[in-house]
Motif scaffolding. Structure first.
Motif, mmCIF file in Angstrom:
data_model
loop_
_atom_site.group_PDB
_atom_site.id
_atom_site.type_symbol
_atom_site.label_atom_id
_atom_site.label_comp_id
_atom_site.label_asym_id
_atom_site.label_seq_id
_atom_site.Cartn_x
_atom_site.Cartn_y
_atom_site.Cartn_z
ATOM 1 N N ILE A 87 0.858 -1.185 0.000
ATOM 2 C CA ILE A 87 0.000 0.000 0.000
ATOM 3 C C ILE A 87 0.892 1.232 0.000
ATOM 4 C CG2 ILE A 87 -1.895 1.215 1.134
ATOM 5 C CD1 ILE A 87 -2.620 -1.368 2.557
ATOM 6 N N ASP A 88 0.909 1.927 -1.121
ATOM 7 C CA ASP A 88 1.741 3.101 -1.403
ATOM 8 C C ASP A 88 3.207 2.691 -1.570
ATOM 9 O OD1 ASP A 88 -0.378 4.830 -1.579
ATOM 10 O OD2 ASP A 88 -0.162 5.627 0.436
ATOM 11 N N VAL A 123 -1.762 -1.063 -3.933
ATOM 12 C CA VAL A 123 -2.866 -0.130 -3.738
ATOM 13 C C VAL A 123 -2.284 1.260 -3.531
ATOM 14 C CG1 VAL A 123 -4.948 0.417 -2.436
ATOM 15 C CG2 VAL A 123 -4.185 -1.958 -2.613
ATOM 16 N N THR A 125 -3.133 5.042 -2.362
ATOM 17 C CA THR A 125 -4.147 5.894 -1.742
ATOM 18 C C THR A 125 -4.422 7.120 -2.602
ATOM 19 O OG1 THR A 125 -2.484 7.072 -0.417
ATOM 20 C CG2 THR A 125 -3.551 5.126 0.586
ATOM 21 N N HIS A 131 3.851 8.968 -2.686
ATOM 22 C CA HIS A 131 3.125 7.704 -2.611
ATOM 23 C C HIS A 131 3.370 6.819 -3.830
ATOM 24 C CE1 HIS A 131 0.566 9.073 0.845
ATOM 25 N NE2 HIS A 131 0.999 10.222 0.367
ATOM 26 N N ALA A 208 -10.262 -1.344 -0.192
ATOM 27 C CA ALA A 208 -9.948 0.060 -0.463
ATOM 28 C C ALA A 208 -11.256 0.823 -0.649
ATOM 29 C CB ALA A 208 -9.092 0.178 -1.716
ATOM 30 N N VAL A 221 -7.520 2.260 3.163
ATOM 31 C CA VAL A 221 -7.560 0.798 3.046
ATOM 32 C C VAL A 221 -7.811 0.210 4.427
ATOM 33 C CG1 VAL A 221 -6.368 -1.274 2.281
ATOM 34 C CG2 VAL A 221 -5.912 0.910 1.135
#
Length: 305
Positions: A87-88, A123, A125, A131, A208, A221
């Motif tokens: 995530i990121d 994923v 954000t 990011h 998400a 998330v």
């Protein structure tokens, strides 16, 4: 809540004599918070709509410098249902903005024994450079799977076709860097994007959800398994946002909506007692939210090691 700090191989060297990863279990889901380093930014960006004297008092009471201080940068690795999810992706190489202590994520994932080729899903954000920049570091794309799925809100991709910075309050150079980084990312990875509108399940218990506010497609998330849950809030919450949730951050493209999103999320977390991790809360940023009148209070977890 069962906090479980997993042992990973580490590389030796003085550059790693700082805490840079923290592991925990959310039911059957493995979570690893990884520090991408820190961003030195002007304190005005924490609250550009606040009275300068009030902002100065808050900084004084928090034992923080008045001119600039280091914002944490956190990303999260998740393992659920046979999928390995990042995530990121951190800042990546310094985009000519004098940010030498950020962009550590790829090196620190390697130090944790995580092979980029094992990542099945990513994923994002949102598409701010801190990011997505890690994906643009030389040699990284070649290490990633050809079938890597990159999940991002459709509204976010649409926004970066013609981004509007009229409501932001960033230092000079940042808008151009954000714009060029997003353009570069979409050119490199556009064919691998998996767009969603409002909510999308990435893996069992990993969902998400688009919130908007910070950017039109900004998403959070949530990871839930058994009786445990944790939300990675991206840039919906900053350190000042608990006591002063209506203060505007300089990176917010719609400050009023960002404040509404922040208050709604913090209120939900205070009611449920679920845990929170966010990009720019001090590492490892794992904690809970308590209601404090019309504002909130951050309650960090006790380290388990």
């Amino acid at each position: 809540m069962n906090l479980h700090n997993t042992s990973y191989p580490v590389s030796s060297g003085p550059e790693e004599l700082v805490p840079s990863r923290y592991a925990l279990k959310i039911g059957e889901i493995d979570v690893l918070v990884v520090s991408d380093g820190v961003l030195p930014l002007p304190t005005k960006m924490l609250a550009h709509n606040a009275d300068p004297a009030v902002r100065a008092t808050w900084l004084h009471d928090m034992f923080l410098p008045q001119d600039a201080f280091d914002w944490a940068l956190n990303a999260v690795m998740v393992r659920s249902g046979g999928k390995t999810i990042l995530i990121d992706a951190g800042l990546g190489s310094d985009p000519n903005l004098n940010l030498p202590r950020a962009g550590q994520l790829i090196r620190r994932l390697a130090a944790a024994g995580i092979d980029l080729s094992a990542v099945t899903d990513l994923v994002l954000t949102h598409l701010h450079m801190d990011h997505i920049g890690g994906l643009l570091v030389e040699g990284v794309k070649q290490q990633l799977r050809k079938d890597l799925r990159i999940h991002v809100a459709a509204a976010e991709v649409k926004f970066w076709e013609k981004p509007d910075f009229s409501r932001t309050a960033m230092p000079e150079g940042f808008p151009d860097a954000l714009r060029s980084t997003a353009k570069h990312f979409l050119k490199e990875y556009g064919s691998q994007l998996r767009l969603f509108d409002d909510e999308h399940e990435i893996a069992p218990g990993v969902i998400a959800r688009r919130t908007g506010g910070h950017t039109p497609g900004h998403s959070v998330v949530r990871m839930a398994s058994g009786d445990d849950a944790l939300t990675f809030a991206g840039d919906a919450v900053f350190a000042v946002g608990f006591e002063q949730p209506d203060w505007f951050n300089g990176f917010e493209h719609d400050p009023e909506e960002a404040a509404r999103v922040r208050i709604r999320l913090l209120r939900q977390l205070a009611e449920t007692g679920e845990m929170l991790v966010a990009t720019h809360l001090p590492f490892p940023s794992v904690g809970r939210v308590a209601a404090d009148g019309d504002a909130f209070r951050w309650v960090p977890v006790f380290w388990d090691y």
